[in-house]
Scaffold this motif. Structure first.
Motif, PDB file in Angstrom:
ATOM      1  N   THR A  75      -2.183   5.000   5.712  1.00  0.00           N
ATOM      2  CA  THR A  75      -2.788   5.873   6.730  1.00  0.00           C
ATOM      3  C   THR A  75      -4.289   5.638   6.785  1.00  0.00           C
ATOM      4  OG1 THR A  75      -1.118   7.465   6.121  1.00  0.00           O
ATOM      5  CG2 THR A  75      -2.883   8.285   7.521  1.00  0.00           C
ATOM      6  N   TYR A  76      -4.902   5.530   5.578  1.00  0.00           N
ATOM      7  CA  TYR A  76      -6.350   5.298   5.526  1.00  0.00           C
ATOM      8  C   TYR A  76      -6.710   3.987   6.226  1.00  0.00           C
ATOM      9  CZ  TYR A  76     -10.879   3.855   3.756  1.00  0.00           C
ATOM     10  OH  TYR A  76     -12.164   3.385   3.690  1.00  0.00           O
ATOM     11  N   LEU A  77      -5.962   2.924   5.910  1.00  0.00           N
ATOM     12  CA  LEU A  77      -6.282   1.602   6.473  1.00  0.00           C
ATOM     13  C   LEU A  77      -6.067   1.565   7.990  1.00  0.00           C
ATOM     14  CD1 LEU A  77      -4.763  -0.680   3.680  1.00  0.00           C
ATOM     15  CD2 LEU A  77      -7.190  -0.452   4.251  1.00  0.00           C
ATOM     16  N   LEU A  78      -5.001   2.229   8.447  1.00  0.00           N
ATOM     17  CA  LEU A  78      -4.738   2.257   9.902  1.00  0.00           C
ATOM     18  C   LEU A  78      -5.897   2.949  10.622  1.00  0.00           C
ATOM     19  CD1 LEU A  78      -0.900   3.067   9.961  1.00  0.00           C
ATOM     20  CD2 LEU A  78      -1.973   0.960  10.754  1.00  0.00           C
ATOM     21  N   ASN A  79      -6.382   4.065  10.043  1.00  0.00           N
ATOM     22  CA  ASN A  79      -7.529   4.779  10.638  1.00  0.00           C
ATOM     23  C   ASN A  79      -8.795   3.945  10.576  1.00  0.00           C
ATOM     24  OD1 ASN A  79      -6.340   7.098  11.501  1.00  0.00           O
ATOM     25  ND2 ASN A  79      -6.479   8.096   9.485  1.00  0.00           N
ATOM     26  N   PHE A  80      -8.986   3.341   9.396  1.00  0.00           N
ATOM     27  CA  PHE A  80     -10.198   2.566   9.158  1.00  0.00           C
ATOM     28  C   PHE A  80     -10.351   1.446  10.190  1.00  0.00           C
ATOM     29  CE2 PHE A  80     -12.428  -0.944   6.933  1.00  0.00           C
ATOM     30  CZ  PHE A  80     -13.590  -0.276   6.541  1.00  0.00           C
ATOM     31  N   PHE A  81      -9.212   0.819  10.581  1.00  0.00           N
ATOM     32  CA  PHE A  81      -9.291  -0.340  11.473  1.00  0.00           C
ATOM     33  C   PHE A  81      -9.138  -0.003  12.962  1.00  0.00           C
ATOM     34  CE2 PHE A  81      -8.819  -2.764   7.556  1.00  0.00           C
ATOM     35  CZ  PHE A  81      -9.716  -3.801   7.791  1.00  0.00           C
ATOM     36  N   THR A  82      -9.126   1.298  13.310  1.00  0.00           N
ATOM     37  CA  THR A  82      -8.971   1.624  14.746  1.00  0.00           C
ATOM     38  C   THR A  82     -10.119   1.043  15.574  1.00  0.00           C
ATOM     39  OG1 THR A  82      -9.833   3.795  14.173  1.00  0.00           O
ATOM     40  CG2 THR A  82      -7.509   3.709  14.825  1.00  0.00           C
ATOM     41  N   LEU A 109     -10.815   0.397  -1.473  1.00  0.00           N
ATOM     42  CA  LEU A 109     -10.155   1.709  -1.560  1.00  0.00           C
ATOM     43  C   LEU A 109      -9.582   1.944  -2.958  1.00  0.00           C
ATOM     44  CD1 LEU A 109      -8.988   4.216   0.007  1.00  0.00           C
ATOM     45  CD2 LEU A 109      -7.014   2.813   0.552  1.00  0.00           C
ATOM     46  N   ARG A 110      -9.036   0.910  -3.552  1.00  0.00           N
ATOM     47  CA  ARG A 110      -8.373   1.055  -4.858  1.00  0.00           C
ATOM     48  C   ARG A 110      -9.364   1.092  -6.028  1.00  0.00           C
ATOM     49  NH1 ARG A 110      -2.317  -1.394  -5.475  1.00  0.00           N
ATOM     50  NH2 ARG A 110      -1.390   0.145  -4.083  1.00  0.00           N
ATOM     51  N   LYS A 111     -10.621   0.733  -5.734  1.00  0.00           N
ATOM     52  CA  LYS A 111     -11.628   0.652  -6.797  1.00  0.00           C
ATOM     53  C   LYS A 111     -11.813   1.982  -7.503  1.00  0.00           C
ATOM     54  CE  LYS A 111     -14.996  -2.933  -6.109  1.00  0.00           C
ATOM     55  NZ  LYS A 111     -16.227  -3.218  -5.376  1.00  0.00           N
ATOM     56  N   SER A 157      -8.404 -11.143   5.626  1.00  0.00           N
ATOM     57  CA  SER A 157      -9.369 -10.933   4.531  1.00  0.00           C
ATOM     58  C   SER A 157     -10.053  -9.575   4.658  1.00  0.00           C
ATOM     59  CB  SER A 157     -10.389 -12.062   4.491  1.00  0.00           C
ATOM     60  OG  SER A 157     -11.088 -12.104   5.713  1.00  0.00           O
ATOM     61  N   ALA A 158     -10.311  -9.132   5.923  1.00  0.00           N
ATOM     62  CA  ALA A 158     -10.960  -7.824   6.095  1.00  0.00           C
ATOM     63  C   ALA A 158     -10.056  -6.700   5.574  1.00  0.00           C
ATOM     64  CB  ALA A 158     -11.301  -7.594   7.566  1.00  0.00           C
ATOM     65  N   VAL A 159      -8.756  -6.817   5.812  1.00  0.00           N
ATOM     66  CA  VAL A 159      -7.829  -5.774   5.350  1.00  0.00           C
ATOM     67  C   VAL A 159      -7.741  -5.802   3.820  1.00  0.00           C
ATOM     68  CG1 VAL A 159      -5.489  -4.834   5.532  1.00  0.00           C
ATOM     69  CG2 VAL A 159      -6.495  -5.973   7.507  1.00  0.00           C
ATOM     70  N   VAL A 160      -7.667  -7.022   3.261  1.00  0.00           N
ATOM     71  CA  VAL A 160      -7.597  -7.131   1.791  1.00  0.00           C
ATOM     72  C   VAL A 160      -8.861  -6.528   1.172  1.00  0.00           C
ATOM     73  CG1 VAL A 160      -7.521  -8.760  -0.153  1.00  0.00           C
ATOM     74  CG2 VAL A 160      -6.063  -9.131   1.838  1.00  0.00           C
ATOM     75  N   ASP A 161     -10.043  -6.827   1.748  1.00  0.00           N
ATOM     76  CA  ASP A 161     -11.302  -6.280   1.221  1.00  0.00           C
ATOM     77  C   ASP A 161     -11.307  -4.756   1.271  1.00  0.00           C
ATOM     78  OD1 ASP A 161     -12.171  -8.773   0.741  1.00  0.00           O
ATOM     79  OD2 ASP A 161     -13.533  -8.921   2.482  1.00  0.00           O
ATOM     80  N   ALA A 162     -10.900  -4.203   2.424  1.00  0.00           N
ATOM     81  CA  ALA A 162     -10.891  -2.739   2.582  1.00  0.00           C
ATOM     82  C   ALA A 162      -9.921  -2.109   1.592  1.00  0.00           C
ATOM     83  CB  ALA A 162     -10.510  -2.370   4.007  1.00  0.00           C
ATOM     84  N   ALA A 194       0.842  -1.197   0.000  1.00  0.00           N
ATOM     85  CA  ALA A 194       0.000   0.000   0.000  1.00  0.00           C
ATOM     86  C   ALA A 194       0.882   1.254   0.000  1.00  0.00           C
ATOM     87  CB  ALA A 194      -0.887  -0.011   1.237  1.00  0.00           C
ATOM     88  N   SER A 195       0.377   2.307  -0.628  1.00  0.00           N
ATOM     89  CA  SER A 195       1.126   3.579  -0.618  1.00  0.00           C
ATOM     90  C   SER A 195       0.985   4.190   0.776  1.00  0.00           C
ATOM     91  CB  SER A 195       0.543   4.533  -1.659  1.00  0.00           C
ATOM     92  OG  SER A 195      -0.753   4.914  -1.219  1.00  0.00           O
ATOM     93  N   GLU A 196       1.729   5.280   0.996  1.00  0.00           N
ATOM     94  CA  GLU A 196       1.695   5.914   2.320  1.00  0.00           C
ATOM     95  C   GLU A 196       0.281   6.373   2.689  1.00  0.00           C
ATOM     96  OE1 GLU A 196       4.230   9.416   4.178  1.00  0.00           O
ATOM     97  OE2 GLU A 196       5.385   8.084   2.885  1.00  0.00           O
ATOM     98  N   SER A 197      -0.406   6.998   1.703  1.00  0.00           N
ATOM     99  CA  SER A 197      -1.754   7.510   2.006  1.00  0.00           C
ATOM    100  C   SER A 197      -2.749   6.352   2.196  1.00  0.00           C
ATOM    101  CB  SER A 197      -2.228   8.476   0.920  1.00  0.00           C
ATOM    102  OG  SER A 197      -2.302   7.781  -0.294  1.00  0.00           O
ATOM    103  N   GLU A 198      -2.562   5.287   1.415  1.00  0.00           N
ATOM    104  CA  GLU A 198      -3.446   4.115   1.579  1.00  0.00           C
ATOM    105  C   GLU A 198      -3.227   3.488   2.972  1.00  0.00           C
ATOM    106  OE1 GLU A 198      -3.756   2.477  -3.046  1.00  0.00           O
ATOM    107  OE2 GLU A 198      -2.048   1.920  -1.794  1.00  0.00           O
TER     108      GLU A 198
END
Ligand code: MEV
Length: 423
Positions: free
Chosen positions: A398-405, A421-423, A412-417, A392-396
């Protein structure tokens, strides 16, 4: 095609690899590349590793991390740690910082006696054997003199040789129980050499030597590390309740072997990491520690906790046979570097550092288990690892870290998210 081979050790490294990849891999080229990638391009370093063991075909890397801010007996340390377990170094660092503002760790070496045994059979009268041993005891010291000379110069050597009658446990079984002081070396080679020379003295007697070997059970090579503070300094809220829960967690490990094994495994997470980083023998340390944990006849916690007059005290007592000279400590450049990082400790000082690493790790585990639960911290590390794997890029990231707080982390949940995001 046959999968057995004769004369494997005589082949060159390239020939060994060729045979392996052709015999066991569908994609021989890819297997060969992986082995090559992990070989060191510096010829001298690779040759050093090749010579540690037989049939070396590559290197198996583990991360080498450091945990700063340890204060042990008033001295500051950065601990080198080799481990593959994601939360170990982070936990050690957090706990080191925590206790550095509460007086640090206090450690003391209780004893440094190592043990070796000559096991033998004797079919005869015990008094006769005892008499023979008493008459020859001085001679047994004398025959080892050339081996022990240097060690004696450093203040070590053979402490005592004792005849032990073990016939009530096994017919005709006796042993020479030999105690050693090996100063700054772990002493395995020294001990085994002394034992074999001692055993050789009985070559032409009625004694039948079975084997001569050091013991990795060293209950008298013992170190203690401790932390303490006022209960209110331990937690921000509900300190008394959490301190009690922490103590109960230790008590549970003292009465329940299933829990004790996991509890001590957590301790060994810290111990092994420093033992490995300093080129010491973690299998010896592991087996000795677990035997010590079971010395009462029941497997128990290696740590203890006490709450008295508003003060929380938490300590470990563990046998550790370690060296800071000889063996891999001198041969492996990273082991050498670790010892330099630790400011060239004596074996006794290293015992205190390693015991502290174990205590810190157990403190981190129990604090997490009795408050937020262990998965909270583990999953945070797990999440970062998955994010890295996904490139994942830096911004992706950051998004994922926030998303999973506030969400459950699973691969699988991280891969789905991530895909979403990339869609
Ligand atoms: C995991 O490697 C170690 C722990 O299970 C230790 C413990 O339960 O005390 C977290």
């Amino acid at each position: 095609m046959t999968k057995t081979i004769t004369g494997f050790s005589k082949l060159t490294k390239e020939e060994k690899i060729d045979w392996l990849v052709e015999t066991f891999f569908t994609d021989a080229e890819s297997a060969k590349n992986t082995l090559k990638q992990y070989s060191n391009s510096d010829k001298k370093i690779q040759e050093l590793h090749d010579d540690f063991i037989e049939n070396t075909i590559s290197n198996y890397y583990l991360p080498y991390g450091v945990a700063p801010n340890f204060v042990i007996n008033g001295k500051e340390y950065v601990l080198p740690m080799v481990t593959e377990e994601s939360s170990v170094v982070a936990a050690a660092s957090l706990v080191a910082k925590f206790w550095s503002t509460r007086g640090g760790f206090k450690a003391v070496v209780i004893s440094t006696k190592k043990i070796g045994q000559v096991h033998f059979m004797f079919d005869g009268d015990f008094d006769e054997l005892q008499d023979y041993f008493d008459k020859n005891k001085t001679r047994l010291f004398e025959v080892t003199e050339s081996i022990t000379k240097n060690m004696r110069k450093r203040g070590g050597g053979i402490l005592d040789i004792e005849l032990r009658n073990k016939t009530s446990e096994l017919k005709n079984y006796y042993q020479l129980h030999v105690t050693f002081d090996t100063q700054d070396s772990m002493g395995a080679n020294f001990i085994n050499s002394c034992l074999e020379v001692i055993a050789n003295e009985f070559k032409n007697s009625k004694i039948q030597i079975v084997m001569s070997i050091l013991s990795n059970y060293v209950p008298e090579c013992l170190v203690r590390a401790e932390v303490s503070c006022k209960i209110e300094e331990l937690y921000e809220n509900d300190a008394e309740m959490y301190a009690q829960k922490f103590k109960q967690a230790v008590q549970i490990a003292n009465v329940e072997p299933h829990r004790a094994v996991t509890h001590n495994k957590g301790i060994m997470n810290g111990i092994d990491a420093v033992v490995l980083a300093t080129g010491n023998d973690f299998r010896a340390v592991e087996s000795g520690a677990h035997a010590y944990a079971a010395r009462s006849g029941q497997y128990k916690s290696l740590t203890n906790c006490e709450i008295k007059e508003g003060v929380f005290k938490f300590w470990i007592e563990i046998p550790l046979a370690l060296g800071t000279v000889g063996g891999l400590t001198a041969l492996h450049p990273l082991a050498k570097l670790s010892l330099q990082l630790l400011q060239n400790p004596s074996a006794k000082e290293l015992m205190m550092i390693v015991a502290t690493a174990g205590l810190a790790q157990n403190f981190a585990a129990l604090r997490a288990l009795t408050t937020t639960g262990i998965q909270h911290g583990h999953m945070k590390m797990h999440l970062s690892n998955i994010i890295k794997q996904l490139e994942a890029s830096e911004s992706e990231a950051t998004y994922l870290l926030n998303f999973f707080t506030d969400k459950q982390v699973s691969h699988s949940a991280v891969v789905d998210a991530f895909n979403e995001l990339r869609k």
